[in-house]
Scaffold this active site. Structure first.
Site, PDB file in Angstrom:
ATOM      1  N   GLU A 106       0.883  -0.972  -0.164  1.00 40.87           N
ATOM      2  CA  GLU A 106       0.677  -0.279   0.089  1.00 40.87           C
ATOM      3  C   GLU A 106       0.948   1.478   0.008  1.00 40.87           C
ATOM      4  OE1 GLU A 106      -2.624   0.085   2.982  1.00 40.87           O
ATOM      5  OE2 GLU A 106      -3.818   1.695   2.166  1.00 40.87           O
ATOM      6  N   ASN A 152     -12.073  -1.333  -1.247  1.00 32.39           N
ATOM      7  CA  ASN A 152     -11.237  -1.986  -0.065  1.00 32.39           C
ATOM      8  C   ASN A 152     -11.716  -1.408   1.220  1.00 32.39           C
ATOM      9  OD1 ASN A 152      -9.657  -2.795   1.212  1.00 32.39           O
ATOM     10  ND2 ASN A 152      -9.622  -0.934   2.334  1.00 32.39           N
ATOM     11  N   GLU A 153     -13.001  -1.854   2.098  1.00 35.76           N
ATOM     12  CA  GLU A 153     -13.271  -1.898   3.503  1.00 35.76           C
ATOM     13  C   GLU A 153     -14.289  -0.891   3.314  1.00 35.76           C
ATOM     14  OE1 GLU A 153     -10.699  -1.184   6.379  1.00 35.76           O
ATOM     15  OE2 GLU A 153      -9.966  -3.630   6.752  1.00 35.76           O
ATOM     16  N   TYR A 207      -7.604  -8.684  11.427  1.00 33.48           N
ATOM     17  CA  TYR A 207      -5.730  -8.725  11.707  1.00 33.48           C
ATOM     18  C   TYR A 207      -5.763  -8.882  13.390  1.00 33.48           C
ATOM     19  CZ  TYR A 207      -4.409  -5.136   8.256  1.00 33.48           C
ATOM     20  OH  TYR A 207      -4.249  -4.427   6.953  1.00 33.48           O
ATOM     21  N   GLU A 239      -6.596  -9.556   3.652  1.00 32.16           N
ATOM     22  CA  GLU A 239      -5.396  -8.205   4.391  1.00 32.16           C
ATOM     23  C   GLU A 239      -5.591  -9.573   5.941  1.00 32.16           C
ATOM     24  OE1 GLU A 239      -6.279  -3.796   5.225  1.00 32.16           O
ATOM     25  OE2 GLU A 239      -6.566  -4.283   3.306  1.00 32.16           O
ATOM     26  N   GLN A 285       2.064  -6.118   5.870  1.00 28.39           N
ATOM     27  CA  GLN A 285       1.862  -5.920   3.635  1.00 28.39           C
ATOM     28  C   GLN A 285       3.385  -6.317   4.136  1.00 28.39           C
ATOM     29  OE1 GLN A 285       0.515  -1.419   3.001  1.00 28.39           O
ATOM     30  NE2 GLN A 285      -1.061  -1.588   4.209  1.00 28.39           N
TER      31      GLN A 285
END
Ligand code: AHR
Length: 509
Positions: A29, A176-177, A252, A308, A357
């Protein structure tokens, strides 16, 4: 030998689903020092580069056989306008990266630079389009610019910018999201947007798109259900597969709170076990989303993507809080190895995953020193390298013949030995993690339906869980040969020291 002997059966001749190589995907990113200073240093840098791309980073990552690289975000994707990142660099406008540190983004790393990076890495691009603040036309034009041959307005523009041939770009993220930074949308609203954006992202020539709809946050199964209902409702006139081929979710591993996530290197055994419980939770989440998808798509035509995942700690002291720079210890490596065992078990539905990432951000493979420019491979890098034989391999079920050792962590029970296995090209690869901070374990692999020859084992461990690599001590934690694997009447006994990750590979006889 330890007190804990874990008897495990593997039927070498009973194939399970293929483990998509795309479960080993990565994410880059425009965030902190991931792109600028990480992947990209510019043509004028004294660091050896090709077109501005750091060659030492490329060389290190090529050893991982990275199957796909997701870009440009993350949250950044929904405020990125791709036309700002093409053409002569001097003419590219500067924007503000409002999500990540409020820094200026000069757009010097754009579409052509990303495609050059993918070519150097030998990886497939996975582009996240802008649904939040972009238009349908903008995304549709981007697809045309990259993938169309012949003549069209976007093809002419691409050629003007020096690229004659179209590229192949299969993977496209539809935002995204969308529930958060990608537009604060409701599931219902996003589903309508995804249908519109997905429709106008066209297959040009033989470039068949694989559209990934932006999915749920963690356990938001309602989001998944709303999207899957829309998928089914489109009816016969419009084949539903046109608007999405996969649906994502993000998760996460954060043992603390969003305000205080915990330190990357300073932690005790209690913090460690809490982390592993959070990591193991991904199994329940994949199961939950898969169950919802099974109701609407029992034939598994839509893939599940965890695009992610990884650990998220407090940033390293003295670094920009918006840059998400964190160290990476043996604990992170075990989080990764546990995730992969779980991914392999869900290979029938889970088709894509991207660790967050790749360089200098969150659970990175590589950390680069901003002053000395030195490059360090993290413990997580080594797990990806040791496990790469599972990519596109046939999964083999592992059944335990007795309860595996476990620890009580508050109200949760953490199973402390984790395994997965696969076979490919006449070889078998078994991955074994001992998550216990103190106790060693032995695993008796009862191999049925075949034998293994030329057995070779490697281990990743260290004296303490906090061990990590630095420019001054880059190999504090690195894989080495493991000789504590012995033949038994029915297979192999593998010794696992406390907090260790071991891979065992053999030729199938
Ligand atoms: O990976 C960092 C950020 O985490 C991404 O930009 C966003 O999608 C997620 O919230």
């Amino acid at each position: 030998m330890s007190d804990h002997v874990v008897p495990a059966v593997i039927n070498l001749d009973v194939p399970g689903p293929v483990i998509s190589r795309h479960l080993y995907g990565h994410f880059a990113e425009h965030l902190g020092r991931c792109i600028y200073g990480g992947f990209y240093v510019g043509e004028d840098s004294e660091i050896p580069n090709e077109g501005g791309i750091r060659l030492d980073v490329v060389e290190a990552l090529r050893a991982l056989n990275i199957p796909n690289l997701r870009w440009p975000g993350g949250c950044f994707a929904d405020e990125y306008h791709w036309m700002d990142g093409i053409g002569p660099k001097a003419d590219r406008p500067v924007m503000v990266n409002t999500h990540w540190g409020n820094v200026e983004e000069n757009n010097h790393f754009g579409t052509h630079e990303f495609m050059a990076l993918c070519e150097l890495l030998g990886t497939e691009p996975y582009i996240s389009g802008n649904v939040g603040s972009g238009t349908v036309k903008e995304m549709s034009d981007w697809v045309e610019y990259l993938t169309r041959d012949g003549d069209s307005p976007m093809v002419r523009l691409r050629k003007q910018n020096g690229r004659e041939e179209p590229w192949k770009v299969r993977f496209w993220g539809l935002g995204n999201e969308a529930w958060g930074c990608g537009g604060n949308m409701s599931a219902q609203h996003y589903a309508a947007e995804a249908r519109r954006f997905g429709t106008y992202c066209r297959d040009h020539g033989d470039n068949k798109l694989y559209r990934v709809a932006a999915g749920a946050n963690s356990a938001d199964y309602g989001w998944t259900e709303t999207l899957m209902k829309q998928y089914g409702e489109l009816g016969c006139a419009y084949r539903p597969t046109h608007f999405m081929q996969a649906l994502s979710f993000h998760y996460y591993t954060i043992p603390g709170t969003w305000q205080d996530k915990g330190d990357a290197t300073v932690f005790d055994d209690g913090d460690y076990y809490a982390t592993m419980v959070k990591a193991a939770h991904v199994d329940e989440l994949i199961t939950g989303h898969s169950n919802v998808m099974d109701c609407y798509d029992p034939g598994k035509t839509v893939g599940l993507a965890l695009d992610e995942w990884g650990t998220w700690w407090n940033v390293e002291p003295g670094t920009n809080p918006g840059f998400l720079y964190q160290q990476n210890t043996l604990r992170d490596a075990l989080v990764a190895s546990l995730h992969f065992d779980i991914f392999h078990r869900h290979a029938g539905r889970l088709v894509l995953a991207n660790i967050a990432q790749t360089v200098n951000v969150l659970q990175a493979m590589i950390l680069t020193d901003p002053d000395t420019k030195a490059l360090v491979l993290t413990p997580t890098y080594h797990v990806f390298e040791m496990n790469k034989g599972h990519q596109d391999a046939t999964s083999l079920r592992v059944d335990l013949r007795a309860d595996a050792p476990a620890r009580q962590v508050g109200t949760d029970t953490l199973t402390t030995v984790s395994l997965s296995a696969s076979r490919k090209d006449g070889k078998v690869l078994v991955s074994l993690s001992n998550l216990d901070a103190e106790q060693p374990a032995d695993v008796d692999l009862d191999l049925r339906g075949g034998t293994l020859a030329d057995v070779r084992a490697r281990i990743l461990t260290a004296g303490k869980l906090q061990a990590h690599n630095t420019p001054d001590a880059p190999a504090t934690i690195a894989p080495r040969a493991h000789d504590q694997v012995t033949a038994t009447a029915t297979g192999l006994r593998v010794h696992l020291p406390a907090h260790s990750f071991v891979t065992v590979e053999g030729r199938l006889g």
